[in-house]
Design a protein around this motif. Structure first.
Motif, PDB file in Angstrom:
ATOM      1  N   PHE A  31       0.835  -1.203   0.000  1.00  0.00           N
ATOM      2  CA  PHE A  31       0.000   0.000   0.000  1.00  0.00           C
ATOM      3  C   PHE A  31       0.868   1.251   0.000  1.00  0.00           C
ATOM      4  CE2 PHE A  31      -3.352  -2.589  -0.044  1.00  0.00           C
ATOM      5  CZ  PHE A  31      -4.190  -2.745   1.042  1.00  0.00           C
ATOM      6  N   MET A  32       1.987   1.170   0.715  1.00  0.00           N
ATOM      7  CA  MET A  32       2.885   2.311   0.776  1.00  0.00           C
ATOM      8  C   MET A  32       3.461   2.589  -0.612  1.00  0.00           C
ATOM      9  SD  MET A  32       6.360   2.846   2.932  1.00  0.00           S
ATOM     10  CE  MET A  32       7.195   1.522   2.083  1.00  0.00           C
ATOM     11  N   VAL A  33       3.876   1.529  -1.289  1.00  0.00           N
ATOM     12  CA  VAL A  33       4.432   1.688  -2.634  1.00  0.00           C
ATOM     13  C   VAL A  33       3.354   2.224  -3.575  1.00  0.00           C
ATOM     14  CG1 VAL A  33       5.433   0.458  -4.597  1.00  0.00           C
ATOM     15  CG2 VAL A  33       6.155  -0.105  -2.289  1.00  0.00           C
ATOM     16  N   LEU A  34       2.127   1.773  -3.360  1.00  0.00           N
ATOM     17  CA  LEU A  34       1.002   2.308  -4.135  1.00  0.00           C
ATOM     18  C   LEU A  34       0.895   3.812  -3.905  1.00  0.00           C
ATOM     19  CD1 LEU A  34      -1.457   1.549  -5.931  1.00  0.00           C
ATOM     20  CD2 LEU A  34      -2.774   1.299  -3.841  1.00  0.00           C
ATOM     21  N   GLY A  35       1.056   4.215  -2.638  1.00  0.00           N
ATOM     22  CA  GLY A  35       1.048   5.631  -2.302  1.00  0.00           C
ATOM     23  C   GLY A  35       2.150   6.382  -3.041  1.00  0.00           C
ATOM     24  N   SER A  36       3.327   5.741  -3.139  1.00  0.00           N
ATOM     25  CA  SER A  36       4.438   6.370  -3.848  1.00  0.00           C
ATOM     26  C   SER A  36       4.088   6.611  -5.301  1.00  0.00           C
ATOM     27  CB  SER A  36       5.685   5.485  -3.794  1.00  0.00           C
ATOM     28  OG  SER A  36       6.077   5.258  -2.478  1.00  0.00           O
ATOM     29  N   TYR A  37       3.502   5.603  -5.922  1.00  0.00           N
ATOM     30  CA  TYR A  37       3.154   5.740  -7.336  1.00  0.00           C
ATOM     31  C   TYR A  37       2.054   6.772  -7.559  1.00  0.00           C
ATOM     32  CZ  TYR A  37       6.206   2.269  -9.392  1.00  0.00           C
ATOM     33  OH  TYR A  37       7.307   1.607  -9.860  1.00  0.00           O
ATOM     34  N   CYS A  38       1.088   6.812  -6.620  1.00  0.00           N
ATOM     35  CA  CYS A  38       0.043   7.835  -6.727  1.00  0.00           C
ATOM     36  C   CYS A  38       0.663   9.217  -6.602  1.00  0.00           C
ATOM     37  CB  CYS A  38      -1.011   7.630  -5.635  1.00  0.00           C
ATOM     38  SG  CYS A  38      -2.022   6.181  -5.890  1.00  0.00           S
ATOM     39  N   THR A  39       1.618   9.350  -5.683  1.00  0.00           N
ATOM     40  CA  THR A  39       2.334  10.610  -5.516  1.00  0.00           C
ATOM     41  C   THR A  39       3.018  11.004  -6.825  1.00  0.00           C
ATOM     42  OG1 THR A  39       2.756  10.075  -3.215  1.00  0.00           O
ATOM     43  CG2 THR A  39       4.102  11.806  -4.182  1.00  0.00           C
ATOM     44  N   TRP A  40       3.686  10.021  -7.431  1.00  0.00           N
ATOM     45  CA  TRP A  40       4.383  10.278  -8.680  1.00  0.00           C
ATOM     46  C   TRP A  40       3.409  10.753  -9.762  1.00  0.00           C
ATOM     47  CZ3 TRP A  40       4.024   8.027 -13.550  1.00  0.00           C
ATOM     48  CH2 TRP A  40       5.041   8.362 -14.449  1.00  0.00           C
ATOM     49  N   LEU A  41       2.278  10.062  -9.825  1.00  0.00           N
ATOM     50  CA  LEU A  41       1.271  10.378 -10.825  1.00  0.00           C
ATOM     51  C   LEU A  41       0.738  11.804 -10.657  1.00  0.00           C
ATOM     52  CD1 LEU A  41       0.127   8.602 -13.075  1.00  0.00           C
ATOM     53  CD2 LEU A  41      -1.857   8.177 -11.647  1.00  0.00           C
TER      54      LEU A  41
ATOM     55  N   VAL B  71       0.787  -1.403 -15.053  1.00  0.00           N
ATOM     56  CA  VAL B  71       0.408  -0.024 -15.384  1.00  0.00           C
ATOM     57  C   VAL B  71       1.633   0.860 -15.610  1.00  0.00           C
ATOM     58  CG1 VAL B  71      -0.733   2.031 -14.485  1.00  0.00           C
ATOM     59  CG2 VAL B  71      -1.761  -0.211 -14.139  1.00  0.00           C
ATOM     60  N   PHE B  72       2.633   0.726 -14.744  1.00  0.00           N
ATOM     61  CA  PHE B  72       3.758   1.645 -14.788  1.00  0.00           C
ATOM     62  C   PHE B  72       5.039   1.032 -15.337  1.00  0.00           C
ATOM     63  CE2 PHE B  72       1.841   5.162 -12.648  1.00  0.00           C
ATOM     64  CZ  PHE B  72       0.926   4.622 -11.761  1.00  0.00           C
ATOM     65  N   GLY B  73       5.073  -0.269 -15.496  1.00  0.00           N
ATOM     66  CA  GLY B  73       6.304  -0.897 -15.946  1.00  0.00           C
ATOM     67  C   GLY B  73       7.242  -1.160 -14.789  1.00  0.00           C
ATOM     68  N   VAL B  74       8.330  -1.894 -15.064  1.00  0.00           N
ATOM     69  CA  VAL B  74       9.241  -2.280 -13.988  1.00  0.00           C
ATOM     70  C   VAL B  74      10.268  -1.208 -13.641  1.00  0.00           C
ATOM     71  CG1 VAL B  74       9.141  -4.781 -14.143  1.00  0.00           C
ATOM     72  CG2 VAL B  74      10.603  -3.515 -15.703  1.00  0.00           C
TER      73      VAL B  74
ATOM     74  N   SER C  44       0.788 -12.837 -21.914  1.00  0.00           N
ATOM     75  CA  SER C  44       2.071 -12.366 -21.384  1.00  0.00           C
ATOM     76  C   SER C  44       2.366 -13.052 -20.063  1.00  0.00           C
ATOM     77  CB  SER C  44       2.051 -10.852 -21.171  1.00  0.00           C
ATOM     78  OG  SER C  44       1.433 -10.563 -19.930  1.00  0.00           O
ATOM     79  N   SER C  45       3.622 -13.011 -19.673  1.00  0.00           N
ATOM     80  CA  SER C  45       3.947 -13.696 -18.422  1.00  0.00           C
ATOM     81  C   SER C  45       3.577 -12.881 -17.195  1.00  0.00           C
ATOM     82  CB  SER C  45       5.426 -14.083 -18.385  1.00  0.00           C
ATOM     83  OG  SER C  45       6.210 -12.920 -18.454  1.00  0.00           O
ATOM     84  N   GLU C  46       3.511 -11.546 -17.332  1.00  0.00           N
ATOM     85  CA  GLU C  46       3.075 -10.755 -16.180  1.00  0.00           C
ATOM     86  C   GLU C  46       1.615 -11.008 -15.880  1.00  0.00           C
ATOM     87  OE1 GLU C  46       6.704  -8.961 -17.071  1.00  0.00           O
ATOM     88  OE2 GLU C  46       4.983  -8.621 -18.378  1.00  0.00           O
ATOM     89  N   LEU C  47       0.826 -11.098 -16.948  1.00  0.00           N
ATOM     90  CA  LEU C  47      -0.606 -11.301 -16.765  1.00  0.00           C
ATOM     91  C   LEU C  47      -0.871 -12.652 -16.114  1.00  0.00           C
ATOM     92  CD1 LEU C  47      -3.025  -9.521 -17.472  1.00  0.00           C
ATOM     93  CD2 LEU C  47      -3.499 -11.102 -19.329  1.00  0.00           C
ATOM     94  N   ASN C  48      -0.064 -13.635 -16.477  1.00  0.00           N
ATOM     95  CA  ASN C  48      -0.271 -14.971 -15.924  1.00  0.00           C
ATOM     96  C   ASN C  48      -0.058 -14.930 -14.417  1.00  0.00           C
ATOM     97  OD1 ASN C  48       1.225 -17.291 -14.732  1.00  0.00           O
ATOM     98  ND2 ASN C  48       2.872 -16.671 -16.099  1.00  0.00           N
ATOM     99  N   VAL C  49       0.923 -14.140 -14.012  1.00  0.00           N
ATOM    100  CA  VAL C  49       1.210 -14.020 -12.604  1.00  0.00           C
ATOM    101  C   VAL C  49       0.064 -13.285 -11.890  1.00  0.00           C
ATOM    102  CG1 VAL C  49       2.623 -12.415 -11.277  1.00  0.00           C
ATOM    103  CG2 VAL C  49       3.679 -14.326 -12.450  1.00  0.00           C
ATOM    104  N   LEU C  50      -0.519 -12.307 -12.560  1.00  0.00           N
ATOM    105  CA  LEU C  50      -1.651 -11.573 -11.983  1.00  0.00           C
ATOM    106  C   LEU C  50      -2.848 -12.498 -11.823  1.00  0.00           C
ATOM    107  CD1 LEU C  50      -2.595  -8.699 -11.135  1.00  0.00           C
ATOM    108  CD2 LEU C  50      -3.549  -8.474 -13.419  1.00  0.00           C
ATOM    109  N   VAL C  51      -3.060 -13.347 -12.814  1.00  0.00           N
ATOM    110  CA  VAL C  51      -4.181 -14.300 -12.773  1.00  0.00           C
ATOM    111  C   VAL C  51      -4.102 -15.149 -11.503  1.00  0.00           C
ATOM    112  CG1 VAL C  51      -5.051 -16.415 -13.842  1.00  0.00           C
ATOM    113  CG2 VAL C  51      -4.623 -14.401 -15.248  1.00  0.00           C
TER     114      VAL C  51
END
Lengths: 292, 238, 308
Positions: free
Chosen positions: A46-56, A120-123, C275-282
């Motif tokens: 949740f904290m990391v989610l907060g970070s991403y929301c902050t970024w957004l 949503v944001f990539g790695v 995709s492999s990310e989606l599989n992990v989400l599933v």
């Protein structure tokens, strides 16, 4: 040998600042896990989610990250209240087999948040910009990053306010009471579920602010929640479940330990410090420093 | 008759709070022993220390001539101390019968077939035989209390500690449970009863001890205890 | 008796397939699914039967893979011995974690498993002999006859391991050990007070579970011919090993098997098609769904349907 004496003061100071930050990051868990007994493995997520929301918000509206954090707090509070209500209705009420299911639930949630963020944001890492990021304050021979000072002060304000709230206001004391004797609270006419719900919402709101601080302190990536599971649980367990003042002390201990390891052994060992310290505490003194 | 249980100088702290303050008490073999005291006086803590659910910090617990305070709870059960829980804790995923098979196998080391036979016998004695195949999460309050006692008895104890087995039961239900305890005592089992229901304690106990704030404040036959000023103060708050 | 008959038939089918089916990709995918059957079954011995949730299956799996790699590099040991060695290491790790945390509440055991996973990964990352972050490549020794293809052979080995794992789980479930574990899961305090040696039984479950998980990881080195920390200790193993028994049903040994077969196949399908990310989400979504809506898993649902 000389190297140690030169590097140590800076490492210690950085550790104190880092420790304050870790305390603020963990104080939400101190409430949700320490006081409410919720197996909240998803707290760092949740904290990391907060970070991403902050970024957004920073990207779209150009606001300062700390402002974003404050704005996110009421949103996350509502989210926290909803989440607790769901958890309570699904698990605590029914009683049977809460342990495995509750843990699996939060583990699943943490995982979904992490993978969701990746989708949503990539790695890649995300960072924010602010006036105080990138500058350092020179104190004699030492250079202290400005952003750490900002985070530390924010952390103190946050932790201090929460601690005051819990000890001085009626609702705050009710939160502490519900952890100790729910029946007594019920007899006083207070609905324990509403108190717990409110407490969890508060904890989640604080976590949003912690997320904003997190992205101020450094770049954030979706998998950051994993190492923070170690850090937050380390602080909360070392403090002793439910102790607010203990959270600050424990945060400082962790911050300083990590800073020293970082300075003398390198960054690749830093994540293991929190987990290692946690294992030691669990093995030697599981009730923590100030535990009930 | 010798003391089957001798507790001496037992102390237990929780953080800064003293739950038990150097408690000493002896229970005779075959005795019906009552333990009373207001809420928070330390009764359940004392029971937890005797049964091994909690470790005492100071003092000794001698059962049947052996010091047991360093033993884990399951070993004390195997030596003959059994207890029921204030809030019943059945093995919810198991039937009533299976609940009893656990102690019959782990304490009595019986094969499943023999365990089942003995379990049915025990249930018959409690009036639960017709519920043998019922999942234990479907029982009524009084049935759960009886199951607690039956399961404790399945461990074939020499000392049975009944922790508020009658709390919240109706008058006739209290009588049912009391009769079971009397029957068990008649078979030679020493029984320590913790209760708030005074008329049950008075009818059942040969000797009563009153606990308040972790200390024993009075000890004697039930008629004396009830008249004791300290006991009245402890309950009514002077 | 029925069980062993079915097991023998299954093994026979697997070997026959190895000699008749030509599509090599089938074996690549099937190996992974069977691997998850082993992991899910192993997880359930501690998680489902005793109620102690292991979040660090990846650690056990990874340590099994790296033990095998170490033995190949240093002594060139055959696969059978690698598996045994990995199982021993896994069992020892389970014992260590158990001893440290099983006296505490369940959640501390779970967190300790996360801790061990991260610490182990960090150690391996910094260990140059084992390749550090880049991992280590190994040269596969020649295939043991009568097999002509590595993946087919490993597939059969995996099926054998799965049968062993399920046999152990089935034995534990039906024996006094299983009854004791169930008592521990239902009410640990009551179990202790009814004569169940809770710590000993939990440690036993920990050791068995850990040993099987690490044994599952041993053939990975040969399967991939390289091992690297990011994938060997992947969180995906931890989540899947937990999700599969919960989805399949934790009360019976068939639950993890069903969950692994179902989820494993879905994973293979999604990875290839989307995709492999989606599989992990599933996996994550299904886990939460089942935990909330169908806690007794597929087995539980089937039982309820049959009762009607």
């Amino acid at each position: 040998m000389e190297m140690i004496w030169e590097l140590l003061p800076e490492a210690m100071l950085f550790g104190v600042l880092l420790g304050g930050f870790y305390a603020a990051v963990s104080v939400g868990l101190s409430v949700s896990f320490g006081l409410l007994d919720v197996p909240h493995i998803a707290h760092p997520a949740f904290m990391v989610l907060g970070s991403y929301c902050t970024w957004l918000l920073g990207q779209r509206l150009g606001w300062d990250p700390l402002v974003c954090g404050v704005v996110l707090m009421p949103v996350f509070m509502l989210f926290g209240i909803g989440m607790y209500r769901f958890y309570y209705e699904t698990f605590e009420k029914r009683g049977a087999d809460v342990g495995v299911r509750g843990l699996a639930f939060f583990f699943g949630i943490a995982f979904i948040v992490e993978v969701g963020l990746i989708l949503v944001f990539g790695v890649d890492q995300r960072m924010v910009e602010a006036a105080y990021i990138g500058k350092s304050w020179e104190l004699g021979e030492m250079r202290i990053p400005m952003r750490m000072i900002v985070a530390f002060i924010t952390a103190l304000v946050l932790t201090g306010s929460l601690a005051l709230y819990l000890s001085k206001t009626f609702t705050g004391r009710a939160i502490k009471a519900v952890a100790q004797d729910e029946m007594a609270l019920r007899l006083m006419g207070v609905n324990p579920v509403r108190i717990k719900q409110w407490a969890f919402g508060l904890a989640t709101a604080v976590t949003a602010a912690a997320g904003a601080m997190l992205i101020v302190v450094g770049p954030v990536e979706p998998s950051a929640d994993r190492v923070y599971i170690g850090r937050t649980f380390c602080v909360v367990v070392l403090a002793g479940l439910g102790s607010m003042s203990g959270t600050l002390v424990a945060g400082l201990i962790l911050g300083i330990s990590e800073s020293i390891v970082l300075t003398f052994f390198g960054a690749s060992w830093a994540p293991a410090v929190a987990f290692g310290l946690l294992l030691v505490v669990l093995g030697v003194r599981p009730q923590g420093l100030f535990g009930r | 008759m010798s003391a089957i249980l001798k507790v001496e100088g037992l102390s237990k702290h929780f953080g800064g709070f003293t739950a038990l303050d150097s408690v000493s008490v002896a229970v005779e073999q075959g005795e019906r022993f009552g333990l009373i005291g207001p809420n928070g006086s330390g009764k359940t803590t004392l029971i937890n220390c005797i049964s091994g659910s909690l470790r005492n910090e100071a003092g000794s617990i001698v059962f049947d001539g052996h010091e047991v305070s360093r033993l884990p709870a399951y070993r004390r059960t195997r030596r003959g101390i059994a207890r029921s829980f204030q809030i019943p804790r059945p093995f919810k995923s198991m039937t009533v019968l299976e609940n009893l098979i656990v102690p019959l196998q782990f304490v009595g080391h019986l094969k499943t077939a023999d365990a089942e036979t003995q379990a049915i016998e025990l249930l018959r004695g409690m009036g639960l035989a017709d519920k043998a195949r019922t999942p234990s999460d479907r029982l009524s309050q009084v049935e759960l209390r009886k199951l607690e006692l039956a399961r404790a008895m399945a461990a074939r104890p020499r000392l049975l500690i009944s922790d508020e087995a009658m709390a919240g039961l109706s008058g006739s239900e209290v009588d049912e449970v009391l009769k079971i305890l009397f029957d068990l005592n008649a078979q030679g089992i020493t029984i320590i009863m913790i209760e708030h229901i005074m008329q049950a304690v008075m009818r059942f106990s040969q000797r009563v001890v009153c606990l308040d704030a972790g200390k024993i404040i009075c000890e004697g036959p039930p008629t004396e205890i009830v008249k004791n000023g300290d006991v009245q103060r402890a309950y009514l708050g002077a | 008796m029925k069980f062993w008959l079915s097991a023998a038939v299954l093994l026979g089918l697997a070997v026959t397939a190895a000699f008749t089916v030509q599509n090599e990709y089938f074996f690549f995918a099937a190996y992974i699914v069977v691997q998850f059957v082993i992991l899910a079954t192993a997880w359930n011995i501690l998680g489902g039967y005793a109620g102690y949730v292991n979040f660090g299956t990846g650690a056990f799996f990874g340590i099994g893979a790296y033990t095998a790699v170490l033995l190949i590099k240093a002594f060139n040991l055959p696969l059978g011995l690698q598996i045994l060695a990995s199982a021993t290491v896994g069992g020892a790790l389970g014992f260590g974690i158990g001893l440290l945390t099983l006296r505490l509440r369940g959640i501390f055991f779970s967190i300790a498993t996360v801790a061990v996973a991260i610490i182990l990964q960090t150690v391996i990352l910094n260990w140059r002999y084992l390749g550090g972050a880049t991992g280590v490549q190994i040269l596969r020794p020649p295939v043991t006859p009568p097999f002509d293809n590595y993946v087919k052979m490993l597939f059969c080995v995996a099926v054998l391991l799965a049968i062993v794992a399920v046999a152990i789980a089935r034995y534990v479930e039906g024996s006094w050990v299983g009854r004791g574990l169930r008592a521990i899961r239902d009410s640990e305090e009551a179990a202790e007070c009814t004569g169940v040696p809770t710590l000993k039984l939990k440690l036993l479950a920990c050791v068995v579970s850990g040993a099987l998980m690490s044994a599952a990881g041993a053939p990975l080195a040969m399967y991939q011919s390289f091992v690297e920390p990011e994938s060997a200790f992947s969180l995906n193993y931890s989540v899947s090993a937990l999700a599969m028994p919960i989805i399949g049903g934790t009360a019976h040994w068939i639950g993890p098997v069903l969950g692994a077969l179902l989820l494993g196949s879905i994973q293979q399908l999604v990875t290839v098609t989307i995709s492999s990310e989606l599989n992990v989400l599933v996996v994550g979504v299904l886990l939460v769904f089942f935990v909330v809506a169908a806690p007794e898993g597929i087995v539980g649902l089937a039982r309820r349907l049959l009762r009607r």
